[in-house]
Design an enzyme around this catalytic site. Sequence first.
Site, short mmCIF file in Angstrom:
data_model
loop_
_atom_site.label_atom_id
_atom_site.label_comp_id
_atom_site.label_asym_id
_atom_site.label_seq_id
_atom_site.Cartn_x
_atom_site.Cartn_y
_atom_site.Cartn_z
N GLU A 1 0.67 -0.95 0.02
CA GLU A 1 0.14 -0.70 -0.17
C GLU A 1 0.74 1.22 0.09
OE1 GLU A 1 -2.58 1.21 -0.77
OE2 GLU A 1 -4.34 -0.47 0.81
N ASP A 2 0.34 2.54 -0.72
CA ASP A 2 1.46 3.17 -0.41
C ASP A 2 1.09 3.61 1.03
OD1 ASP A 2 -1.87 3.88 -1.69
OD2 ASP A 2 -1.38 6.07 -2.28
N ILE A 3 -0.38 4.83 1.36
CA ILE A 3 -0.72 5.06 2.85
C ILE A 3 -1.83 4.22 3.05
CG2 ILE A 3 -2.39 6.43 1.24
CD1 ILE A 3 -1.99 8.13 3.64
N VAL A 4 -1.66 4.69 3.77
CA VAL A 4 -2.86 3.34 5.61
C VAL A 4 -3.06 4.46 6.38
CG1 VAL A 4 -3.50 1.73 7.20
CG2 VAL A 4 -2.16 1.32 5.30
N ASP A 5 -4.55 4.62 5.64
CA ASP A 5 -5.07 6.24 6.41
C ASP A 5 -5.80 6.02 7.52
OD1 ASP A 5 -6.18 8.97 7.19
OD2 ASP A 5 -6.27 9.59 5.64
N GLY B 1 -7.33 2.88 7.49
CA GLY B 1 -7.31 1.43 7.79
C GLY B 1 -8.75 0.25 7.14
N THR C 1 -9.66 0.00 4.14
CA THR C 1 -9.12 -0.64 2.60
C THR C 1 -8.42 -1.76 2.97
OG1 THR C 1 -9.07 1.50 1.63
CG2 THR C 1 -7.56 -0.20 0.40
N ASP D 1 -2.09 10.61 -4.63
CA ASP D 1 -3.02 12.09 -6.26
C ASP D 1 -3.78 12.68 -4.92
OD1 ASP D 1 -4.92 9.60 -4.80
OD2 ASP D 1 -6.32 11.29 -6.98
C1 PRP Z 1 -5.97 5.36 -1.28
C2 PRP Z 1 -4.46 4.59 -0.98
C3 PRP Z 1 -4.52 3.54 0.54
C4 PRP Z 1 -6.74 4.29 0.85
C5 PRP Z 1 -5.73 4.21 2.19
O1 PRP Z 1 -6.37 4.79 -1.61
O2 PRP Z 1 -3.68 4.21 -2.25
O3 PRP Z 1 -5.61 2.03 -0.84
O4 PRP Z 1 -6.70 5.77 0.10
O5 PRP Z 1 -7.27 4.14 2.91
P1 PRP Z 1 -7.66 4.11 4.51
O6 PRP Z 1 -6.78 3.37 4.94
O7 PRP Z 1 -8.27 4.58 5.13
O8 PRP Z 1 -8.75 2.86 3.52
P2 PRP Z 1 -7.31 5.71 -2.45
O9 PRP Z 1 -9.45 5.70 -2.63
O10 PRP Z 1 -6.86 6.99 -2.89
O11 PRP Z 1 -7.86 5.53 -4.55
P3 PRP Z 1 -6.33 5.53 -5.26
O12 PRP Z 1 -5.29 4.90 -4.69
O13 PRP Z 1 -6.56 5.10 -6.52
O14 PRP Z 1 -5.65 7.30 -5.29
#
Ligand code: PRP
Length: 179
Positions: A99-103, A105, A107, A159
């Site tokens: 994953e690029d980021i865990v915000d 959590g 996803t 993005d």
């Molecule tokens: C981002 C990122 C993760 C998700 C994390 O995806 O790539 O998959 O958000 O967020 P969470 O921890 O709150 O679930 P995004 O929905 O921005 O889509 P993208 O990767 O296509 O830009």
Amino acid sequence: MKPEEPKVLITEEAIRRRVADLGHRISGDYAQVENLLLVGVLRGCFIFLADLSRVLTIPRSVDFIAVASYDTSDVSTGSVRLIMDLRTDIAGKHVMIVEDIVDTGHTLSYLMSLLIPRHPASLKCCALLCKPTCLKTDVRIDYLGFEIPDAWVVGYGLDFQDRYRALPYIGIFQQREGR
Ligand code: PRP
């Protein structure tokens, strides 16, 4: 509202060093494993996965999964849906979600509950970024690049409205009143 240049949070060089560290650690931990399947979560993962996969020194393969959340504007509702599934049957395989980021959590939590019933030999997660103050679920990140503050970050795959993904650094997106 006019966007301005993102403010640098993590430099290109710091990312390069940290990705190399992660690759070194993962290569050591999986040294005895026949193959590691890297599962990139589209779309934000694409640059991190490309760099991480190239610093690993162990046998590895790559697959992708795409998910989207039912968010309203910037607010996470917690509901995640599958857009594109893996091509690989992961039963008996060692799998690493990238994953690029865990915000919040949500996803990662959804992906775990989707993939665990498929009986991988192991299932771990490597994320470049995590916002600890935003977590709303009890998720485990086995390999983490950086903890960051609660700000909208862009670059290195991340993005804002599909822009800035190709920036070589992680920056804080800021908008200002403009002409
Ligand atoms: C981002 C990122 C993760 C998700 C994390 O995806 O790539 O998959 O958000 O967020 P969470 O921890 O709150 O679930 P995004 O929905 O921005 O889509 P993208 O990767 O296509 O830009």
